[in-house]
Structures are given as C-alpha cells and as structure tokens.
Design an enzyme around this catalytic site. Structure first.
Site, PDB file in Angstrom:
ATOM      1  N   GLN A 151      -6.974  -1.336   1.685  1.00 12.82           N
ATOM      2  CA  GLN A 151      -6.447  -0.967   3.136  1.00 12.82           C
ATOM      3  C   GLN A 151      -7.175  -0.093   3.625  1.00 12.82           C
ATOM      4  O   GLN A 151      -7.229   1.158   3.019  1.00 12.82           O
ATOM      5  CB  GLN A 151      -5.161  -0.531   2.825  1.00 12.82           C
ATOM      6  CG  GLN A 151      -4.285  -0.451   4.290  1.00 12.82           C
ATOM      7  CD  GLN A 151      -2.922   0.194   4.195  1.00 12.82           C
ATOM      8  OE1 GLN A 151      -2.801   1.382   3.739  1.00 12.82           O
ATOM      9  NE2 GLN A 151      -1.882  -0.375   4.651  1.00 12.82           N
ATOM     10  N   THR A 205       0.731   5.672  -0.412  1.00 12.97           N
ATOM     11  CA  THR A 205      -0.341   6.807  -0.489  1.00 12.97           C
ATOM     12  C   THR A 205      -0.132   7.509  -1.907  1.00 12.97           C
ATOM     13  O   THR A 205       1.051   7.715  -2.302  1.00 12.97           O
ATOM     14  CB  THR A 205       0.089   7.929   0.506  1.00 12.97           C
ATOM     15  OG1 THR A 205      -0.150   7.148   1.788  1.00 12.97           O
ATOM     16  CG2 THR A 205      -0.705   9.075   0.322  1.00 12.97           C
ATOM     17  N   HIS A 230      -5.089  -0.950   8.482  1.00 11.87           N
ATOM     18  CA  HIS A 230      -4.155  -0.346   8.591  1.00 11.87           C
ATOM     19  C   HIS A 230      -3.750  -0.092  10.118  1.00 11.87           C
ATOM     20  O   HIS A 230      -4.327   1.007  10.799  1.00 11.87           O
ATOM     21  CB  HIS A 230      -4.160   1.095   7.965  1.00 11.87           C
ATOM     22  CG  HIS A 230      -2.667   1.680   7.620  1.00 11.87           C
ATOM     23  ND1 HIS A 230      -1.589   1.281   8.321  1.00 11.87           N
ATOM     24  CD2 HIS A 230      -2.262   2.556   6.758  1.00 11.87           C
ATOM     25  CE1 HIS A 230      -0.402   1.693   7.879  1.00 11.87           C
ATOM     26  NE2 HIS A 230      -1.043   2.752   6.845  1.00 11.87           N
ATOM     27  N   GLY A 231      -2.851  -0.878  10.842  1.00 10.17           N
ATOM     28  CA  GLY A 231      -2.590  -0.485  12.320  1.00 10.17           C
ATOM     29  C   GLY A 231      -1.263  -0.122  12.381  1.00 10.17           C
ATOM     30  O   GLY A 231      -0.699  -0.398  13.443  1.00 10.17           O
ATOM     31  N   ALA A 232      -0.922   0.543  11.354  1.00  8.65           N
ATOM     32  CA  ALA A 232       0.698   0.557  11.377  1.00  8.65           C
ATOM     33  C   ALA A 232       1.175   2.145  10.976  1.00  8.65           C
ATOM     34  O   ALA A 232       0.124   3.159  10.887  1.00  8.65           O
ATOM     35  CB  ALA A 232       1.625  -0.245  10.288  1.00  8.65           C
ATOM     36  N   ARG A 239      -2.058  -4.507   9.134  1.00 11.19           N
ATOM     37  CA  ARG A 239      -0.766  -4.060   8.937  1.00 11.19           C
ATOM     38  C   ARG A 239      -0.068  -3.628  10.175  1.00 11.19           C
ATOM     39  O   ARG A 239      -0.689  -2.799  10.833  1.00 11.19           O
ATOM     40  CB  ARG A 239      -0.538  -3.082   7.902  1.00 11.19           C
ATOM     41  CG  ARG A 239       1.240  -2.872   7.369  1.00 11.19           C
ATOM     42  CD  ARG A 239       1.281  -1.761   6.142  1.00 11.19           C
ATOM     43  NE  ARG A 239       2.289  -2.007   5.272  1.00 11.19           N
ATOM     44  CZ  ARG A 239       2.850  -1.163   4.718  1.00 11.19           C
ATOM     45  NH1 ARG A 239       2.808   0.123   4.897  1.00 11.19           N
ATOM     46  NH2 ARG A 239       3.944  -1.650   3.984  1.00 11.19           N
ATOM     47  N   PRO A 244       0.841  -1.191   0.178  1.00 10.33           N
ATOM     48  CA  PRO A 244      -0.160  -0.040  -0.138  1.00 10.33           C
ATOM     49  C   PRO A 244       0.989   1.287   0.046  1.00 10.33           C
ATOM     50  O   PRO A 244       1.697   1.410   0.699  1.00 10.33           O
ATOM     51  CB  PRO A 244      -0.846  -0.227   1.474  1.00 10.33           C
ATOM     52  CG  PRO A 244       0.210  -0.894   2.214  1.00 10.33           C
ATOM     53  CD  PRO A 244       0.714  -2.049   1.304  1.00 10.33           C
ATOM     54  N   TYR A 298      -0.654   5.863  12.299  1.00 14.64           N
ATOM     55  CA  TYR A 298      -1.808   6.231  12.033  1.00 14.64           C
ATOM     56  C   TYR A 298      -2.830   5.824  13.258  1.00 14.64           C
ATOM     57  O   TYR A 298      -2.246   5.472  14.323  1.00 14.64           O
ATOM     58  CB  TYR A 298      -2.509   5.769  10.703  1.00 14.64           C
ATOM     59  CG  TYR A 298      -1.955   6.380   9.612  1.00 14.64           C
ATOM     60  CD1 TYR A 298      -1.849   7.728   9.192  1.00 14.64           C
ATOM     61  CD2 TYR A 298      -1.052   5.502   8.720  1.00 14.64           C
ATOM     62  CE1 TYR A 298      -1.153   8.255   8.155  1.00 14.64           C
ATOM     63  CE2 TYR A 298      -0.116   6.141   7.458  1.00 14.64           C
ATOM     64  CZ  TYR A 298      -0.305   7.495   7.304  1.00 14.64           C
ATOM     65  OH  TYR A 298       0.427   8.051   6.271  1.00 14.64           O
TER      66      TYR A 298
END
Length: 369
Positions: free
Chosen positions: A103, A27, A178-180, A231, A25, A183
């Site tokens: 994601q 941006t 998205h746990g990385a 993630r 993923p 964020y």
C-alpha cells in the site's frame, strides 16, 4: 463447512486466490527509524500467510524522502535500501502461498511525524479536523499544512510511480494506492480540505484528477501484468463521520471514473461494510463501488463474523473481504473458520493500549485505518 463463497477461488488479475480473505492494511509503526523493514515485520506478515489468508496488503508505506511520511517508524519504499529490506518480508509471505500487495501512502496534512521535514503539505493550507493520535506518538491539533504548488503535485505523482516500480522490484505482487482515510489523495477529494481554484480543486471532476493521473502513470511504469488497486473511503482518521457532499451521486461519479481506468480492484472501507453508506435505504459503499465501477471490490469494516462476510459476498456486493482487528485477534482466522474453531474477540484495551511503547512482535499490536 457452510461458508462456500468465502472459500471459493477468485482470480485477481492473473493470480488465483484460494479464498476470499485478505489482511487489511494496518499502521504498525514497527519499522526501523530509517524506514527499513525488519525481521519483526517479516514474522508479523508471515504469520497471516501461515494462517490461511490468500492475500496480505501491507501497512501504508511512505514514498519519498520529502513530505510523504506520516508516522515515526513507518516503513518506506523511497530508496533502494528500503526496496532491499522488503524482499525477505515479501518472500516469507509468498512461500506460504499468499500474495502481498504494497500500500503506497502519502500522509499529506494528516502526517504527525516525518524524519525528513517538519512541514506538511495538502491541497490547501487547511489542517485536518480532530487531533493527532497519542498511541502513534502525536499530540494536539494537526499543524496547518503548506498549500501545494503544481510542482508539488507533479513531485507527488512521480513519488507514487517510483515507489510502485520499487515495489515491483522488491517482489510484491501489486500495489494499492492509498486514496482513503484522510491522507493526501483523500484530502484532494474532500471538499472542506480542498479550496483550490485550479484544475485540481472546486468540482468533483477536478478533485478526482490527481487520482486518475497517478493511476495512469503507475500503470505505464509497471506494465500490464502487475496488480494495481486503490483504497477509497468517506471516513477519515481525523473525521470518522465524514460523508461525501453529494452522497450516492458523488459515489456514482467517483467509482464510474475509477472503473474507466486500468485499475484491477477497488478496496473500500467503512464503519460497517454491511450498513447503508449514504443514508437510509441507500447502497453500501462496497455495493456502490461494485455496481458503478464494474471492477472487483474488496470490502472492509466489521466483517470478522464469517456469516456476515459470506452474506455480503453471496449478495454480490463485494468479491473479497479484508480484515483488520479481526485479523489481529486471529492471525489464523481463515484456518480457524474452515475448521469450525472459535474466534477470539478483539480487545483494544488488552491488545493495544498497554503495549504502546514496546517493540516485541507479540506485543506490537497498534492499529489505525
């Protein structure tokens, strides 16, 4: 061909992947202002499928018309209009034999542009370290976020669930939570950003609680046949040197607990996926995730060299390899490696900086983890 493991099949959930290469993923900030995916994005993702990647994980997609958006021109899955706009993108990827995973991202206090509000939220009213990213339109320090109430936490969980359901309806093969990278969910996990004194703060058990609740709620909503991954990282956009306070012991707890859930994979990212993550002679983050969770693991971090990626797989430290900058430089990398063709080097100056304000498909090459 010498990279036999890279080109072996792997079964992810109920889907056979024909190689171990995945697009990470990244941006892109190339969606419409209203968060709808568009033709430029379709062509961007489709070229990776044409190039031989077995799976593609989308850029971070915001969840709701509230606090989740992180960047201008970020795509959303907050409305039915967003859902419908993603359909042709997903179909374009799948018709070339690749799968696509959405994601799902809540920027939290690390947001630097949001069309729906000027406020940010976080577990506590503590701003992220560092400064906003100029090539994404931000400048200066991050603002001080609003400390989340229990109602806010419930609304965030609900937003993740609703977006996951929309992703399934849009045709995605799965979702990645998205746990990385600093964020919102990672802000809960980070001791210096989470000073709460309720059930979501303090101990590592409490700080992981929102992860487990979101995973369970998403699985209940999407059913057992839909891929759900997550993630995880120590590093952040705003703090690239961050390490978990308890090191490998904390990693063991986090990954063990995630392994008890209904997740189908864990995606870890580090500065270098082959380097020890917790000090000298310690495990890599990928190896820790694999050994402690017993789930399939996607590794990310300077793995564009196929020999390096092959070795990581052969050592059973990961099951799949995700590429960011190497994929940008070589959208057809799996096909190139298979045919012993030379790979292009990623050049930040050439690909990113001179192109920061243009929208053309071939020029829109901006990236952040």
């Amino acid at each position: 061909m010498t990279h036999h493991t890279l080109y072996s099949e792997f079964k992810l959930k109920n889907i056979n992947l024909n190689n171990r290469y995945i697009v990470a993923p990244m941006t892109r900030i190339s969606a419409n202002q209203d968060g709808k995916a568009n033709e430029t994005m379709q062509k961007y993702y489709e070229r990776y499928a044409k190039g031989g990647f077995s799976a593609i994980i989308s850029e971070g997609i915001y969840l709701d018309e509230s606090y989740s958006q992180g960047y201008e021109n970020q795509p959303g899955l907050a409305t039915e209009e967003h859902l419908n706009a993603w359909k042709p993108v997903v179909k374009a990827v799948q018709r070339h034999g690749s799968i696509m995973i959405a994601q799902l991202m809540h920027a939290g206090g690390q947001s630097q542009d949001n069309a729906y509000t000027n406020e940010t939220i976080s577990p506590s009213n503590i701003p992220p370290k560092g400064e906003q990213l100029g090539f994404y339109g931000g400048s200066g320090a991050f603002q001080t976020p609003k400390s989340m109430t229990i109602t806010d936490i419930e609304q965030v969980t609900n937003s993740f669930v609703k977006s996951a359901v929309r992703a399934k309806k849009a045709g995605f093969n799965g979702v990645e939570i998205h746990g990385a990278n600093g964020y919102l969910l990672d802000q809960f996990l980070t001791d210096y950003l989470n000073h709460r004194n309720d059930q979501y703060g303090g101990s590592k058990e409490n700080r992981l609680k929102i992860f487990l609740e979101i995973i369970g709620s998403i699985r209940e909503a999407v059913g057992s046949d839909f891929i759900v991954g997550i993630r995880i990282s120590q590093i952040k956009v705003s703090d690239p040197d961050h390490k978990w306070a308890e090191g490998e012991k904390e990693a063991e707890y986090i990954f063990s607990e995630l392994g008890k859930t209904s997740l189908d994979y864990i995606h870890v990212t580090d500065g270098d996926a082959t380097s020890p993550s917790f000090g000298e002679n310690s495990r890599t983050l990928a190896k820790a995730a694999k050994e402690f969770s017993n789930l399939p693991v996607i590794a990310n971090g300077k793995l564009g060299n196929p020999d390096k990626a092959e070795e990581l797989l052969k050592n059973n430290e990961a099951d799949l390899i995700s590429l960011g900058t190497s994929a940008l430089a070589n959208p057809d990398l799996p096909n190139r490696v298979r045919n012993n063709m030379e790979l292009s080097e990623f050049d930040f100056e050439k690909i990113l900086l001179p192109l920061a304000y243009v929208k053309d498909l071939e020029l829109n090459m901006r990236i952040v983890q």
